[in-house]
Design an enzyme around this catalytic site. Structure first.
Site, short mmCIF file in Angstrom:
data_model
loop_
_atom_site.label_atom_id
_atom_site.label_comp_id
_atom_site.label_asym_id
_atom_site.label_seq_id
_atom_site.Cartn_x
_atom_site.Cartn_y
_atom_site.Cartn_z
N LYS A 155 0.85 -1.18 0.00
CA LYS A 155 0.00 0.00 0.00
C LYS A 155 0.89 1.24 0.00
O LYS A 155 2.06 1.14 0.38
CB LYS A 155 -0.94 -0.01 1.21
CG LYS A 155 -0.31 0.45 2.54
CD LYS A 155 -1.38 0.65 3.58
CE LYS A 155 -0.80 1.22 4.85
NZ LYS A 155 -0.52 2.64 4.82
N ASP A 184 -1.83 -6.11 2.52
CA ASP A 184 -2.23 -5.27 3.65
C ASP A 184 -1.78 -6.02 4.90
O ASP A 184 -2.40 -7.01 5.29
CB ASP A 184 -3.74 -5.05 3.66
CG ASP A 184 -4.19 -4.11 4.77
OD1 ASP A 184 -3.43 -3.91 5.73
OD2 ASP A 184 -5.31 -3.58 4.70
N HIS A 185 -0.70 -5.55 5.52
CA HIS A 185 -0.11 -6.33 6.62
C HIS A 185 -1.07 -6.50 7.79
O HIS A 185 -0.92 -7.43 8.58
CB HIS A 185 1.21 -5.71 7.08
CG HIS A 185 1.05 -4.41 7.81
ND1 HIS A 185 0.99 -3.20 7.15
CD2 HIS A 185 0.95 -4.13 9.12
CE1 HIS A 185 0.86 -2.22 8.03
NE2 HIS A 185 0.83 -2.76 9.23
N HIS A 247 -6.78 -0.32 5.84
CA HIS A 247 -6.83 -1.17 7.03
C HIS A 247 -8.22 -1.23 7.66
O HIS A 247 -8.77 -2.31 7.91
CB HIS A 247 -5.84 -0.68 8.08
CG HIS A 247 -4.42 -0.64 7.62
ND1 HIS A 247 -3.88 -1.58 6.76
CD2 HIS A 247 -3.41 0.22 7.89
CE1 HIS A 247 -2.61 -1.29 6.54
NE2 HIS A 247 -2.30 -0.21 7.21
#
Length: 509
Positions: A155, A184-185, A247
């Site tokens: 991102k 997206d961690h 997120h």
């Protein structure tokens, strides 16, 4: 555990901080758990001219500082480092990509890794369209004879709807959607994935997970730090782009999605997209009424003088970029019709915490005279970080005469599973990509749907200067105006503590 096919992992931007702190330590942890293939190689690619040995020494330092297995003997680490090498190129030169292709062909011939490759873009977003295009133009995107090529993109995926659409268009020219992994961690955290298990494996929760029993849902992700010398990036991004668009909307999708037909990656991602497509668009009135933005101002916290946002390095004195966002949104479908979702994110708040709170409706009749609406509402708290766990708030009788009710906590902590290994987010996501599981990666239509919801708000904030940006002292819970979003009498935001189970008793900030 399923092991991946032999392959080469190519990391673009390998001289940067993400590779040093996150990526290589995560791959090393996979190596230590025997989750990498028998034949593999890691090629660091960047503009900086450095030798293989210098690259390996730097990555060794990163492993020793940030890997889960950082206490390993040097011989084990050195064995892993023999799989690493480095290649310097101009990442905007087609001729240099031809040289990269020749280099990779030599590597796969010597290492017997086959034609499988993962390209990881740990680069500035300006290169997200450039590098895949050049990979395609020199033929590094194609696969044959059962081999595969995959592309991982960090991102932010676009700056707005138009740029996200343009980026998807560029990527789709040379890569199929099933080859693209938008990372997206947050979705790699065990506590995020546990949301699905909590919902769909417990018969006590799923029947209540709807408008008939849920009063409202609250999603919080805040930090106690400022922008930390990232003024150039952050002032062009802000909290909405940095946190909410990706997120927090992804967390909303996991909370609100319908049960998938299976735990197949497409089935799960189909349901998340349906949630995004059901977001009620903000009218002009909604933007000023149901979205609040703020900036932290200078304050003294625990004897320490904290500067305001506009005093940070790289920030203009008249900046209107938000360091705090709170919003009230609705999901217009049969499950959630009329249930408000409250979302907030910000910098320089009292603590660092990410959690989801399901506020259940109160009992229909108060039998106990001293019971009020707050104490009669059960809450299910899904803590993402820190002190990861699950907390359920219930009413219990206080010992003694009468029926005095007190809220007590029923809790579970991931730390209680001391015998279980908890992988890092990047460890889990890299392994998923290697084995071809895209469940926790964003799909193009999900990214575009999220931008369609957020874009009108950002445009209104930019163009309509009558929409205020509220100041809030550093170390507080944001602008007081955000409290007005929750209109129910006697209700307000939950103010979480660093410690999960002792909230209301002892708060560690």
């Amino acid at each position: 555990m399923k092991k991946p096919d032999n392959h080469i992992l190519v990391i673009f931007g390998a001289s940067g901080d993400l590779t040093y702190r996150k990526l290589i330590p995560a791959v090393y942890d996979l190596f230590r758990q025997n989750l990498l293939p028998e034949k593999f190689a890691i090629l660091g690619v960047s503009r900086t001219e450095i030798s293989d040995d210098k690259f390996r020494n730097k990555m060794k330092d990163g492993i020793k500082k940030f890997a889960n297995f950082k206490e390993d003997d040097d011989k084990i680490v050195d064995n892993f480092l023999q799989h690493l090498s480095y290649f310097a190129i101009d990442t905007e030169s087609k001729e240099h990509f031809r040289k990269l292709k020749y280099h990779l062909e030599n590597m796969k011939g010597n290492l017997e890794t086959g034609d499988n490759a993962i390209y990881y873009l740990s680069t500035p977003p300006t290169l997200y369209g450039v590098i895949p295009t050049l990979l395609g133009e020199v033929g590094l995107n194609t696969s044959s004879n059962g081999s595969w090529k995959k592309l991982i993109i960090e991102k932010p995926f676009g700056y707005d709807l138009a740029s996200a659409l343009e980026l998807n268009k560029k990527l789709s020219k040379y890569f199929r959607e099933e080859q693209i992994y938008r990372i997206d961690h947050y979705l790699g955290k065990e506590s995020v994935q546990n949301i699905l298990v909590t919902r769909f494996s417990n018969g006590v929760f799923e029947p209540l997970w709807n408008r008939n029993y849920v009063h409202h849902v609250e999603i919080t992700s805040v930090e106690n730090i400022g922008i930390e010398n990232r003024g150039g990036y952050y002032d062009s991004s802000g909290a909405m782009r940095d946190m909410v668009q990706n997120h927090l909307l992804q967390l909303t999708g996991l909370i609100a999605m319908e049960p998938p037909s299976s735990f197949d990656s497409n089935a799960i991602r189909n349901e998340i997209v349906k949630v995004f497509q059901s977001f009620r668009p903000f009218s002009e009135n909604d933007i000023s009424k149901n979205s609040i933005r703020g900036q932290y101002t200078s304050a003294t916290v625990k004897g320490e003088k904290l500067i305001g946002y506009r005093e940070e390095k790289g920030i203009g004195k008249d900046s209107r970029t938000e360091s705090y966002v709170a919003m009230k949104l609705f999901i217009d479908n049969w499950r959630w019709g009329g249930v408000p979702f409250y979302i907030r994110s910000g910098k320089r708040l009292p603590t660092k915490v990410t959690e989801v709170v399901i506020h259940f409706k109160p009992t229909p009749h108060f039998l106990f005279s001293k019971q009020d609406i707050n104490s009669s509402c059960n809450q299910l708290v899904l803590r993402i970080q820190p002190d990861e766990g699950v907390l359920f708030k219930v009413g219990m009788k206080v010992p003694g005469q009468g029926f005095n009710v007190q809220t007590v906590n029923l809790d579970f902590h991931y730390s209680d599973l001391s015998h279980s290994y908890l992988p890092t987010a990047y460890e889990r996501l890299l392994n998923d990509c290697m084995i071809g599981d895209s469940t926790l990666y964003q799909r193009a239509d999900a990214v575009e749907s999220a931008w369609k919801f957020v874009d009108p708000i950002l445009k209104a904030w930019k163009n309509d200067h009558t929409i205020p940006i509220y100041g809030y002292p550093a170390g507080t819970w944001g602008p007081e105006k955000a409290d007005n979003l929750i209109e129910e009498k006697g209700m307000t935001w939950r103010y979480p503590c660093k410690n999960l189970a002792d909230d209301g008793i002892y708060c560690e900030l």
